[in-house]
Design a protein around this motif. Structure first.
Motif: not given
Length: 336
Positions: A1-4, A67-70, A27-28
């Motif tokens: 999962m990618r989390v902002l 937001v697009d990346q997460c 993580v971003l």
């Protein structure tokens, strides 16, 4: 999962970064470093799954890109600390309300799940202790600067829940009670690091008011574990949850306990609220969460006692604590 994680260079945010990286997520971080610090995330910067951007949540293009990346967003960015709130009410309101507006607006375009961090301050002057999520919020007068924070976070809650009801954006709201642990600083009025540093330096331990006001302190690791579980749980969407400990202590007793555990010879002194903050300052006499709703959903139960928490904070300020993730050699930074 990618989390902002907005506000990811802050005290709680940096520990949340560690938790996600530890379980293998990417993580971003977006943080303008107004109250956060690069030092909080320095040990993470070489991690291949960690990326950070130094900018504001008010920056629409940056927020839209991230937001697009997460996959999900944990929105922690906010004005924090009673001292900052009293001294800079305009900044407090604009940071909290507008920042949340920007995050929710861009999350809604892609229907990305958002966890909004609110605060126990929203309960205001309520006497219905312990505080339940469905209890009334009792705000103080608008000429009392400290309530600007509570009101701004209450607006954040209303907005997040409105996005869920009207636009079906999956949102979760958490009300964080006093959260403490390594990396927290006393610069903005956080009581435990302030007391610990005073005790270790042999300076007077400054208790505001008569010290009878009570608080409950949860370790950041317990709070972060709850945040991760709530983000993952589908039944949390559209709900509000208290997160904190129910172990209550008066601030006067807290000062005495810190003095004892640190072996300090410091004197405990009392300072009137008007001298510490502003004339007519109002405080909450008790702040105790009812966490039964959270416990029923994810089995939440704080693992660390107050004494264990204090010992960890004292050790940190003595330079004896270690990071969850070992320091890295190289540096990775996303371009702003």
């Amino acid at each position: 999962m990618r989390v902002l994680i907005t506000g990811g260079a802050g005290f709680i945010g940096s520990h949340l970064c560690e938790a996600y990286l530890e379980r293998g997520d990417e993580v971003l971080v977006l943080d303008d470093l107004s109250t956060g610090s690069i030092e909080n995330i320095r040990h993470l910067r070489g991690h291949p799954h960690f990326h950070y951007t130094v900018d504001s949540v008010h920056n629409h293009p940056i927020v839209a890109e991230l937001v697009d990346q997460c996959d999900v967003i944990v929105h922690l960015a906010a004005a924090v600390g009673v001292k900052l709130i009293v001294e800079s009410p305009v900044r407090t309101i604009e940071t909290n309300v507008h920042g949340t507006e920007v995050v929710l607006a861009h999350a809604n375009k892609k229907k990305k799940k958002v966890l909004i961090a609110s605060t126990s301050e929203v309960y205001g002057l309520s006497t219905q202790v312990p505080f339940r999520e469905d209890g009334n919020l009792v705000m103080g007068a608008t000429n009392k600067g400290r309530w600007s924070y509570a009101c701004s976070k209450a607006i954040d809650e209303f907005l997040a829940l409105a996005y869920w009801r009207e636009k079906q954006l999956p949102t979760v709201v958490v009300r964080l009670f006093n959260t403490v642990g390594p990396r927290q600083v006393g610069q903005y009025g956080m009581v435990i690091p302030t007391f610990v540093k005073q005790a270790l330096a042999g300076r007077p331990i400054t208790v505001y008011g008569d010290g009878s006001q009570t608080r409950c302190f949860a370790h950041v690791a317990d709070v972060v574990a709850a945040l991760v579980k709530l983000v993952d749980h589908p039944s949390a969407i559209g709900q509000v949850y208290n997160i904190g400990s129910s172990e209550e202590i008066s601030i006067g007793a807290l000062a005495s306990l810190i003095k004892k555990l640190s072996g300090s010879t410091s004197e405990i002194v009392h300072i009137p609220y008007g001298e510490a903050y502003e004339a007519g300052f109002e405080d909450m006499p008790r702040r105790v969460p009812d966490v039964s709703k959270l416990s029923a959903l994810i089995g939440f139960r704080p693992e660390r006692t107050l004494e264990a928490i204090l010992e960890a904070v004292i050790a940190f300020h003595r330079g004896l604590s270690t990071s969850t993730i070992p320091p890295q050699v190289s540096t990775t930074q996303r371009p702003a």
